[in-house]
Design a protein around this motif. Structure first.
Motif, PDB file in Angstrom:
ATOM      1  N   SER A  93      17.659 -23.042   1.051  1.00  0.00           N
ATOM      2  CA  SER A  93      16.701 -23.661   0.112  1.00  0.00           C
ATOM      3  C   SER A  93      15.920 -24.826   0.708  1.00  0.00           C
ATOM      4  O   SER A  93      15.341 -25.607  -0.045  1.00  0.00           O
ATOM      5  N   SER A 140      15.782 -16.658  -7.087  1.00  0.00           N
ATOM      6  CA  SER A 140      14.867 -15.782  -6.363  1.00  0.00           C
ATOM      7  C   SER A 140      14.531 -14.556  -7.218  1.00  0.00           C
ATOM      8  O   SER A 140      15.153 -14.308  -8.250  1.00  0.00           O
ATOM      9  N   GLN A 143      21.745 -20.463  -3.450  1.00  0.00           N
ATOM     10  CA  GLN A 143      21.334 -19.063  -3.517  1.00  0.00           C
ATOM     11  C   GLN A 143      22.528 -18.122  -3.662  1.00  0.00           C
ATOM     12  O   GLN A 143      22.690 -17.153  -2.909  1.00  0.00           O
TER      13      GLN A 143
END
Length: 331
Positions: free
Chosen positions: A132, A184, A193
């Motif tokens: 990120s 995402s 993530q």
């Protein structure tokens, strides 16, 4: 001739209207079908004991398949980068510079959290940076909208439906509000993530507030990454790997992360530290990785390299994490 033109124009107009009508009908049918799909998700979630209110809030965030998500899912680039191209793309000097600045500000928070969860700052900084940009880019999509779209119309609908149900479970647990669950286009969430399944398994509370907030709590991000690697077998204070020099070309059969030998055996085959000197220990197990083939950059990788690959099963990724984290923390 004039009459023929008028007739053709009229037929064209009728055909065009019909096409528009068919397209509109198809779109309406698709929306209705998506609505039925969401109702089936709602029924499944309620059958699992999830809150009706939370499920309703979450599913209200998606009303039709997200065209942007589908476009990205179906048109992923097919070209393959070399390691040198990947390295230049993800490891510019600007990323190291930013990482050192961020680490100086966050070390007092990160170091005790990393240690508590069985990891160290090098790996946490490397993953945080690649995933990120040290928290600068954690996604812009509603995770519920993205996962529902891919569960309805994606290439791996069963996988994404399972992830959607897990996302609803996370919301039910109260760690994040539905509208704040962003990530995402494929549903990877927050600064770490994590897919929802990884979140449920590895997300951790680093700041002691009873929640696992990988979106806006840096301490929770650090704890979650460290917990992921710690539970996957990270060996604290051991290296992930190092760049090496090959004094002679190794046979292709000798190369690869699974082809381990002791450093003493590698030295006998002409492997040296990058500066050409011998390794300080001879009984440590390692493997030589040379992603771009003979005559290119080579690395000796150890146990922790394979642990990084548990986060993302790519040699390029693991090398990127290792080089970035070491370059930041050890600078």
């Amino acid at each position: 001739m004039l009459q023929r033109r008028h007739l053709l124009a009229a037929l064209t107009s009728v055909a065009g209207s019909a096409a528009v009508g068919i397209s509109s009908a198809n779109a309406q049918a698709r929306v209705q079908s998506y609505g039925a799909f969401l109702e089936s998700v709602r029924a499944q979630a309620l059958a699992q004991g999830l809150s009706s209110s939370i499920v309703s809030q979450a599913l209200s965030l998606t009303t039709q398949p997200n065209a942007s998500v589908l476009k990205l899912d179906r048109h992923q680039p097919e070209f393959t980068l070399t390691w040198a191209q990947y390295r230049d793309r993800v490891l510019p000097e600007s990323r190291f510079a930013k990482g050192r600045s961020v680490y100086a500000a966050q070390q007092s928070v990160m170091s005790p959290v990393s240690a508590r969860f069985g990891c160290d700052d090098r790996a946490v900084m490397g993953i945080w940076g690649l995933e990120s940009g040290f928290g600068a880019h954690d996604g812009t999509y509603s995770v519920i909208d993205a996962l529902a779209t891919l569960a309805f119309d994606g290439r791996r609908s069963a996988f994404f439906r399972n992830e959607l149900m897990k996302a609803l479970q996370i919301l039910n647990d109260g760690d994040i509000a539905p509208a704040a669950m962003i990530g995402s286009y494929a549903g990877a969430m927050g600064q770490a993530q994590f897919m929802p399944s990884a979140y449920l398994r590895y997300a951790a509370d680093g700041d002691g507030d009873g929640k696992r907030n990988i979106w806006t709590s840096e301490a929770d991000v650090f704890a979650s990454i460290a917990n992921y690697l710690g539970k996957c077998g990270w060996q604290v204070n051991e290296p992930w790997g190092q760049e090496v020099t090959l004094t002679k070309v190794l046979d292709k059969a000798e190369i690869g992360r699974t082809r381990q030998r002791t450093l003493g055996e590698w030295m006998a085959l002409g492997v040296r530290r990058v500066d050409g000197t011998a390794f300080s220990q001879s009984n440590v197990q390692g493997a030589v990785v040379q992603p771009d083939g003979p005559g290119t950059q080579a690395f000796m990788v150890y146990h922790n390299f394979n642990v990084i690959r548990r986060y993302n099963p790519s040699d390029y990724y693991a090398l990127g994490v290792g080089l970035l984290g070491t370059g930041i923390v050890s600078a």
